[in-house]
Design an enzyme around this catalytic site. Structure first.
Site, short mmCIF file in Angstrom:
data_model
loop_
_atom_site.label_atom_id
_atom_site.label_comp_id
_atom_site.label_asym_id
_atom_site.label_seq_id
_atom_site.Cartn_x
_atom_site.Cartn_y
_atom_site.Cartn_z
N TYR A 125 44.29 48.66 40.74
CA TYR A 125 43.38 47.72 40.07
C TYR A 125 43.20 48.12 38.60
CZ TYR A 125 38.66 46.28 38.67
OH TYR A 125 37.57 45.83 37.97
N1 LIG Z 1 32.43 45.35 40.92
C1 LIG Z 1 32.32 46.23 39.93
O1 LIG Z 1 31.57 47.22 40.01
C2 LIG Z 1 33.13 45.99 38.66
C3 LIG Z 1 33.06 46.93 37.65
C4 LIG Z 1 33.73 46.69 36.44
C5 LIG Z 1 34.45 45.50 36.29
N2 LIG Z 1 34.52 44.60 37.31
C6 LIG Z 1 35.29 43.36 37.09
O2 LIG Z 1 34.39 42.28 37.13
C7 LIG Z 1 35.01 41.20 37.82
C8 LIG Z 1 33.97 40.22 38.31
O3 LIG Z 1 33.21 40.83 39.33
P1 LIG Z 1 31.90 40.07 39.87
O4 LIG Z 1 31.42 40.89 41.02
O5 LIG Z 1 30.99 39.76 38.77
O6 LIG Z 1 32.48 38.66 40.36
P2 LIG Z 1 32.77 38.19 41.87
O7 LIG Z 1 31.47 37.96 42.57
O8 LIG Z 1 33.77 39.10 42.50
O9 LIG Z 1 33.41 36.73 41.60
C9 LIG Z 1 34.78 36.60 41.36
C10 LIG Z 1 35.04 35.24 40.76
O10 LIG Z 1 36.46 35.09 40.62
C11 LIG Z 1 36.83 33.83 41.17
N3 LIG Z 1 38.19 33.86 41.69
C12 LIG Z 1 38.73 34.68 42.61
N4 LIG Z 1 40.02 34.34 42.85
C13 LIG Z 1 40.29 33.28 42.05
C14 LIG Z 1 41.45 32.47 41.83
N5 LIG Z 1 42.59 32.68 42.50
N6 LIG Z 1 41.37 31.46 40.93
C15 LIG Z 1 40.21 31.23 40.26
N7 LIG Z 1 39.09 31.95 40.41
C16 LIG Z 1 39.13 32.96 41.30
C17 LIG Z 1 35.82 33.59 42.29
O11 LIG Z 1 35.82 32.23 42.63
P3 LIG Z 1 35.55 31.73 44.16
O12 LIG Z 1 34.08 31.60 44.31
O13 LIG Z 1 36.27 30.42 44.22
O14 LIG Z 1 36.13 32.77 45.09
C18 LIG Z 1 34.54 34.08 41.62
O15 LIG Z 1 34.02 33.08 40.78
C19 LIG Z 1 35.83 41.90 38.89
O16 LIG Z 1 36.86 41.09 39.39
C20 LIG Z 1 36.35 43.10 38.14
O17 LIG Z 1 37.54 42.74 37.48
C21 LIG Z 1 33.88 44.82 38.49
#
Ligand SMILES: NC(=O)c1ccc[n+]([C@@H]2O[C@H](COP(=O)([O-])OP(=O)(O)OC[C@H]3O[C@@H](n4cnc5c(N)ncnc54)[C@H](OP(=O)(O)O)[C@@H]3O)[C@@H](O)[C@H]2O)c1
Length: 215
Positions: A125
Site C-alpha cells: 500500500y
Molecule cells: N485509514 C488510515 O488510517 C489512513 C491513513 C493515512 C491515509 N489514508 C488514506 O486515506 C484514504 C481514505 O480513507 P478514509 O477512511 O477516509 O475513506 P474510506 O472510508 O475508506 O472511503 C473510501 C472512499 O473511496 C471510494 N472508493 C473505493 N473504491 C472505489 C472505486 N473503485 N471507484 C471510486 N471510488 C471508490 C469509496 O466509495 P464507495 O462508498 O462507493 O465504496 C469511498 O468513498 C485511504 O484510502 C488511504 O489511502 C488512510
C-alpha cells in the site's frame, strides 16, 4: 471554485465535501452507484457517476480542481490496491492533464516517502502511495500532497501539526481535520508543490496552511 471530490461517500472525502460546501465552493461528488446520490445532493453537492476501476469519462470536465480521497480500504489485498489506489489515481491524473484541470489535492499517507520503513503488511500500500505521489509530482499539475497519520472517526479539533519529528512515530488525526487542511490548501496556491506529513497538533489550521509552501 468547482471541485470534484473522488471518494466522496465516506470518510475523509465525505468530510471534505461538507467542508467545501461550508466554504461555498461548488462540489461535484463522484459516486459509483446512483443510490449514493441523494446523501450528497441533500448536502448541496452535485454528483457524477464514475468508478476508478471502470468508466471515468467526463468526470473532470468543467471543474477547477480535483481532490482525490478514495481508496480500496485496508481489508482488500494488494491487487485492489494496485487497481484502485494506484492505477485508478493515475487514470484521474491523466484525465486532468488531458482536460487542462491543473489543481489537484491528493490524500496520501504518512510513510509514503519510504515504503520499506512501513510494517510488512502495508508495504504494498505504501509503495502504491509512493508511486502515485511521484507520478502526480511528475505530471506538471499544480499538486498538493497531504500525508496524514492514522485517520480517526472523531470530530475535528481544528489544530494540527505539519511534519513529524520522527517519521516512525506515525501519530493520528481526525478525518475532519485532514479535510479542513485539504480545503484550505485548495484555497491557498502557496501550497502548490508541497508534500507534507500531517498529524494532530496545537496549531490552528488557518495559521498552519499559509506556512505550507511548495515552490
Ligand atoms: N485509514 C488510515 O488510517 C489512513 C491513513 C493515512 C491515509 N489514508 C488514506 O486515506 C484514504 C481514505 O480513507 P478514509 O477512511 O477516509 O475513506 P474510506 O472510508 O475508506 O472511503 C473510501 C472512499 O473511496 C471510494 N472508493 C473505493 N473504491 C472505489 C472505486 N473503485 N471507484 C471510486 N471510488 C471508490 C469509496 O466509495 P464507495 O462508498 O462507493 O465504496 C469511498 O468513498 C485511504 O484510502 C488511504 O489511502 C488512510
Amino acid at each position: 471554485m468547482r471541485v470534484l471530490v473522488i471518494g466522496s461517500t465516506r470518510g475523509t472525502g465525505n468530510a471534505l465535501v461538507r467542508d467545501l460546501l461550508g466554504r461555498e465552493h461548488e462540489v461535484r461528488a463522484m459516486i459509483r452507484d446512483e443510490q449514493q446520490a441523494s446523501a450528497l445532493t441533500d448536502l448541496g453537492a452535485t454528483t457524477v457517476l464514475g468508478d476508478l476501476e471502470g468508466d471515468l469519462d467526463g468526470i473532470v470536465d468543467g471543474v477547477d480542481a480535483v481532490a482525490f480521497c478514495a481508496g480500496s480500504g485496508s481489508k482488500t489485498g494488494p491487487d485492489a490496491t494496485l487497481r484502485v489506489d494506484l492505477h485508478g489515481a493515475v487514470r484521474v491524473i491523466d484525465r486532468c492533464v488531458d482536460a487542462g484541470v491543473r489543481r489537484f489535492v491528493m490524500l496520501s499517507a504518512i510513510s509514503a516517502d519510504d515504503p520499506l520503513r512501513g510494517d510488512e503488511r502495508i508495504r504494498h500500500y505504501l509503495a502504491a502511495m509512493h508511486a502515485r505521489d511521484r507520478i502526480l509530482q511528475a505530471s506538471g499539475l499544480d499538486a498538493t500532497i497531504v500525508r496524514p497519520g492514522g485517520l480517526l472517526h472523531e470530530p475535528g479539533t481544528g489544530r494540527v501539526q505539519v511534519g513529524v519529528p520522527r517519521l516512525d512515530e506515525r501519530g493520528t488525526i481526525p478525518r475532519e481535520d485532514v479535510a479542513a487542511v485539504m480545503a484550505t490548501c485548495l484555497e491557498d496556491d502557496r501550497s502548490i508543490g508541497a508534500v507534507f506529513e500531517l498529524i494532530s497538533g496545537d496549531t490552528p489550521i488557518v495559521d498552519v496552511v499559509p506556512t505550507i509552501t511548495g515552490r
